[in-house]
Design a protein around this motif. Sequence first.
Motif, PDB file in Angstrom:
ATOM      1  N   ASN A  94      -8.105  -8.161 -31.323  1.00  0.00           N
ATOM      2  CA  ASN A  94      -7.860  -7.254 -30.198  1.00  0.00           C
ATOM      3  C   ASN A  94      -7.441  -5.854 -30.636  1.00  0.00           C
ATOM      4  O   ASN A  94      -6.564  -5.240 -30.027  1.00  0.00           O
ATOM      5  CB  ASN A  94      -6.804  -7.829 -29.245  1.00  0.00           C
ATOM      6  N   LEU A  95      -8.068  -5.362 -31.697  1.00  0.00           N
ATOM      7  CA  LEU A  95      -7.857  -3.951 -32.037  1.00  0.00           C
ATOM      8  C   LEU A  95      -8.462  -3.107 -30.931  1.00  0.00           C
ATOM      9  O   LEU A  95      -9.379  -3.546 -30.238  1.00  0.00           O
ATOM     10  CB  LEU A  95      -8.528  -3.619 -33.373  1.00  0.00           C
ATOM     11  N   PHE A  96      -7.951  -1.871 -30.766  1.00  0.00           N
ATOM     12  CA  PHE A  96      -8.494  -0.983 -29.752  1.00  0.00           C
ATOM     13  C   PHE A  96      -9.756  -0.326 -30.324  1.00  0.00           C
ATOM     14  O   PHE A  96      -9.656   0.513 -31.226  1.00  0.00           O
ATOM     15  CB  PHE A  96      -7.457   0.054 -29.338  1.00  0.00           C
ATOM     16  N   PRO A  97     -10.933  -0.689 -29.834  1.00  0.00           N
ATOM     17  CA  PRO A  97     -12.174  -0.286 -30.513  1.00  0.00           C
ATOM     18  C   PRO A  97     -12.488   1.200 -30.387  1.00  0.00           C
ATOM     19  O   PRO A  97     -13.283   1.717 -31.148  1.00  0.00           O
ATOM     20  CB  PRO A  97     -13.251  -1.125 -29.803  1.00  0.00           C
ATOM     21  N   HIS A  98     -11.840   1.867 -29.420  1.00  0.00           N
ATOM     22  CA  HIS A  98     -12.146   3.287 -29.215  1.00  0.00           C
ATOM     23  C   HIS A  98     -11.227   4.197 -30.019  1.00  0.00           C
ATOM     24  O   HIS A  98     -11.335   5.404 -29.938  1.00  0.00           O
ATOM     25  CB  HIS A  98     -12.061   3.645 -27.729  1.00  0.00           C
ATOM     26  N   ILE A 107      -0.417   4.506 -31.693  1.00  0.00           N
ATOM     27  CA  ILE A 107      -0.413   4.728 -30.238  1.00  0.00           C
ATOM     28  C   ILE A 107       0.864   4.203 -29.595  1.00  0.00           C
ATOM     29  O   ILE A 107       1.489   4.903 -28.783  1.00  0.00           O
ATOM     30  CB  ILE A 107      -1.695   4.164 -29.561  1.00  0.00           C
ATOM     31  N   LEU A 111       3.783   6.570 -27.921  1.00  0.00           N
ATOM     32  CA  LEU A 111       3.951   6.475 -26.468  1.00  0.00           C
ATOM     33  C   LEU A 111       5.288   5.856 -26.086  1.00  0.00           C
ATOM     34  O   LEU A 111       5.898   6.224 -25.090  1.00  0.00           O
ATOM     35  CB  LEU A 111       2.823   5.640 -25.848  1.00  0.00           C
ATOM     36  N   ARG A 142     -14.708  -1.162 -35.694  1.00  0.00           N
ATOM     37  CA  ARG A 142     -15.971  -1.909 -35.790  1.00  0.00           C
ATOM     38  C   ARG A 142     -16.522  -1.956 -37.204  1.00  0.00           C
ATOM     39  O   ARG A 142     -17.328  -2.828 -37.526  1.00  0.00           O
ATOM     40  CB  ARG A 142     -17.013  -1.303 -34.841  1.00  0.00           C
TER      41      ARG A 142
ATOM     42  N   GLN B 106      -7.626  -6.853 -24.629  1.00  0.00           N
ATOM     43  CA  GLN B 106      -7.196  -5.470 -24.838  1.00  0.00           C
ATOM     44  C   GLN B 106      -5.904  -5.188 -24.075  1.00  0.00           C
ATOM     45  O   GLN B 106      -4.983  -4.564 -24.590  1.00  0.00           O
ATOM     46  CB  GLN B 106      -8.294  -4.511 -24.368  1.00  0.00           C
ATOM     47  N   ARG B 123      -4.732   4.547 -21.185  1.00  0.00           N
ATOM     48  CA  ARG B 123      -4.979   4.812 -22.603  1.00  0.00           C
ATOM     49  C   ARG B 123      -5.920   3.812 -23.250  1.00  0.00           C
ATOM     50  O   ARG B 123      -6.572   4.115 -24.234  1.00  0.00           O
ATOM     51  CB  ARG B 123      -3.647   4.780 -23.392  1.00  0.00           C
ATOM     52  N   ILE B 124      -5.923   2.596 -22.735  1.00  0.00           N
ATOM     53  CA  ILE B 124      -6.676   1.527 -23.409  1.00  0.00           C
ATOM     54  C   ILE B 124      -7.872   1.074 -22.572  1.00  0.00           C
ATOM     55  O   ILE B 124      -8.989   0.988 -23.077  1.00  0.00           O
ATOM     56  CB  ILE B 124      -5.748   0.316 -23.698  1.00  0.00           C
ATOM     57  N   PRO B 127     -10.625   4.307 -21.072  1.00  0.00           N
ATOM     58  CA  PRO B 127     -11.555   4.879 -22.061  1.00  0.00           C
ATOM     59  C   PRO B 127     -12.675   3.915 -22.456  1.00  0.00           C
ATOM     60  O   PRO B 127     -13.796   4.345 -22.703  1.00  0.00           O
ATOM     61  CB  PRO B 127     -10.650   5.173 -23.265  1.00  0.00           C
ATOM     62  N   GLN B 128     -12.359   2.636 -22.501  1.00  0.00           N
ATOM     63  CA  GLN B 128     -13.409   1.673 -22.842  1.00  0.00           C
ATOM     64  C   GLN B 128     -14.328   1.414 -21.654  1.00  0.00           C
ATOM     65  O   GLN B 128     -15.533   1.227 -21.815  1.00  0.00           O
ATOM     66  CB  GLN B 128     -12.779   0.351 -23.300  1.00  0.00           C
ATOM     67  N   ARG B 131     -17.070   4.040 -21.279  1.00  0.00           N
ATOM     68  CA  ARG B 131     -18.211   3.810 -22.169  1.00  0.00           C
ATOM     69  C   ARG B 131     -19.139   2.744 -21.609  1.00  0.00           C
ATOM     70  O   ARG B 131     -20.356   2.874 -21.655  1.00  0.00           O
ATOM     71  CB  ARG B 131     -17.718   3.396 -23.557  1.00  0.00           C
ATOM     72  N   SER B 203     -20.473   5.576 -28.384  1.00  0.00           N
ATOM     73  CA  SER B 203     -20.715   4.136 -28.465  1.00  0.00           C
ATOM     74  C   SER B 203     -19.731   3.447 -29.404  1.00  0.00           C
ATOM     75  O   SER B 203     -19.327   3.988 -30.431  1.00  0.00           O
ATOM     76  CB  SER B 203     -22.133   3.887 -28.966  1.00  0.00           C
ATOM     77  N   LEU B 204     -19.347   2.222 -29.027  1.00  0.00           N
ATOM     78  CA  LEU B 204     -18.417   1.460 -29.858  1.00  0.00           C
ATOM     79  C   LEU B 204     -19.119   0.290 -30.534  1.00  0.00           C
ATOM     80  O   LEU B 204     -18.516  -0.489 -31.243  1.00  0.00           O
ATOM     81  CB  LEU B 204     -17.267   0.930 -28.998  1.00  0.00           C
ATOM     82  N   ASP B 205     -20.430   0.198 -30.311  1.00  0.00           N
ATOM     83  CA  ASP B 205     -21.159  -0.923 -30.913  1.00  0.00           C
ATOM     84  C   ASP B 205     -21.542  -0.583 -32.342  1.00  0.00           C
ATOM     85  O   ASP B 205     -21.497   0.557 -32.756  1.00  0.00           O
ATOM     86  CB  ASP B 205     -22.421  -1.221 -30.091  1.00  0.00           C
ATOM     87  N   ASP B 206     -21.929  -1.612 -33.059  1.00  0.00           N
ATOM     88  CA  ASP B 206     -22.310  -1.416 -34.459  1.00  0.00           C
ATOM     89  C   ASP B 206     -23.618  -0.635 -34.568  1.00  0.00           C
ATOM     90  O   ASP B 206     -24.468  -0.743 -33.722  1.00  0.00           O
ATOM     91  CB  ASP B 206     -22.474  -2.775 -35.147  1.00  0.00           C
TER      92      ASP B 206
END
Lengths: 249, 206
Positions: A94-98, A107, A111, A142, B106, B123-124, B127-128, B131, B203-206
């Motif tokens: 569950n890392l924040f992918p963005h 973060i 915060l 990723r 998340q 914040r989490i 943003p996702q 996308r 994009s956050l995909d590979d």
Amino acid sequence: MINNENVKVEIRGLRKSFGKHEVLKGIDCDIHTGEVVCVIGPSGSGKSTFLRCINCLEEPTAGTVKVDGNLMDENAKNIDELREDVGMVFQHFNLFPHLTVLRNLTIAPTLRKKMGEEEANKVAMELLARVGLADKATAMPRSLSGGQKQRVAIARALAMRPGLMLFDEPTSALDPEMVGEVLDVMRQLAGEGMTMVVVTHEMGFARQVSDRVLFIDQGVIAEEGTPADVFDRPQNERTKSFLNKVLEA
Amino acid sequence: MLTQGLSLTLELAGVSLVFAMVIGIFASLMGMSKNPILRGINKAFVAIIRGTPLLVQGFFIYFGITGLLGIRITAFMAGTIALSLNAGGYLSEIFRGGIQAVDPGQREAARSLGLSASQTTWRIIIPQAIRICIPSVVNQWCITIKDTSIISVIGLAELTKMGQNIIARTYRSFEVWIIVGAMYFIVIWLLTVLARVVEKKVSLDD
């Protein structure tokens, strides 16, 4: 050695139901400061639910969980502050992918603790170095392997300087060759005196690192004791049959 | 003349889409609220927008509501309101879908670090979700740009209406509709290309 003064987590009469299905059927347990407790048991026995009740990701149906004497209650005003002291590592990272690896670590401190960015970055870099990933600070999650992701996740939780760390099957989603690197980090953490509750299927780790092993089955603590007690001299029939199954495999 | 029509089309679509995005965000938040009344309002709003034609919505706002209240608004204003509400309804569903598509892990990870519910959302999660939403949002933008042609019937001399006017004088149906069609096509094609660049970048995909 164990007395009431260093009780970190106090769990009393903990029950949790999902709909009509009761997963936890009354659990009483104390976890002491500096103690490493491994929780083992069959799938669906309630191990993860037990762990998730400690930081109130699951709200108990009945009973109480206290950390440092504070009731963990989703509706409590200070629940966010209480959670700051309880780090959690998840099976699926569950890392924040963005966010970059570094920002994943900073973060919450920026915060929540109103830490300046510079200081937060410094702390984060130290932690990344500790888990052997200082060179990945600017990478996106990723691009990391599973083992690297989980080490970042551990560092992220540590960035809040928690007094207690919860691990929910931290190696179950990893390829076998990456299990070792994550367990090494956890071993190191245990050696430094961190209070840890670890739900795991890694019996070798549980035997070697834990001070105490809880065997949870059908929603209750069916057996508990030192690793030697539980692994070498199990008293409960269910413990025996579970250990026979997992240790044979 | 056609370029005048095009600029009105772009103006109408641009202004409507800005309002539509705002309406969409608030409506989607209402739709996910704990308050059952707010959820009900959102549900009714989306159901009405989906269940009635844009043309009827436009007529209702321009003639129906103004007649009932005895006020006068410009056709542009009525068109903007109709398009904003219409696109807003669809966008609210797109946003809600996007937010709900973010892995629940998340939120759990963020809350476990001590982030508050609203810090986690802004914040989490958002943003996702943005996308995830981009392709569907761009799709809705394209639809709304073209829907401006429907709303022209309340008396807006946008691109399609201008085409009709020219044909009325010149009888050059074939050429005019080709040109009008090409103008819509190019606008939407440019938007799509731009969207694809943005999408790739975030994009956050590979």
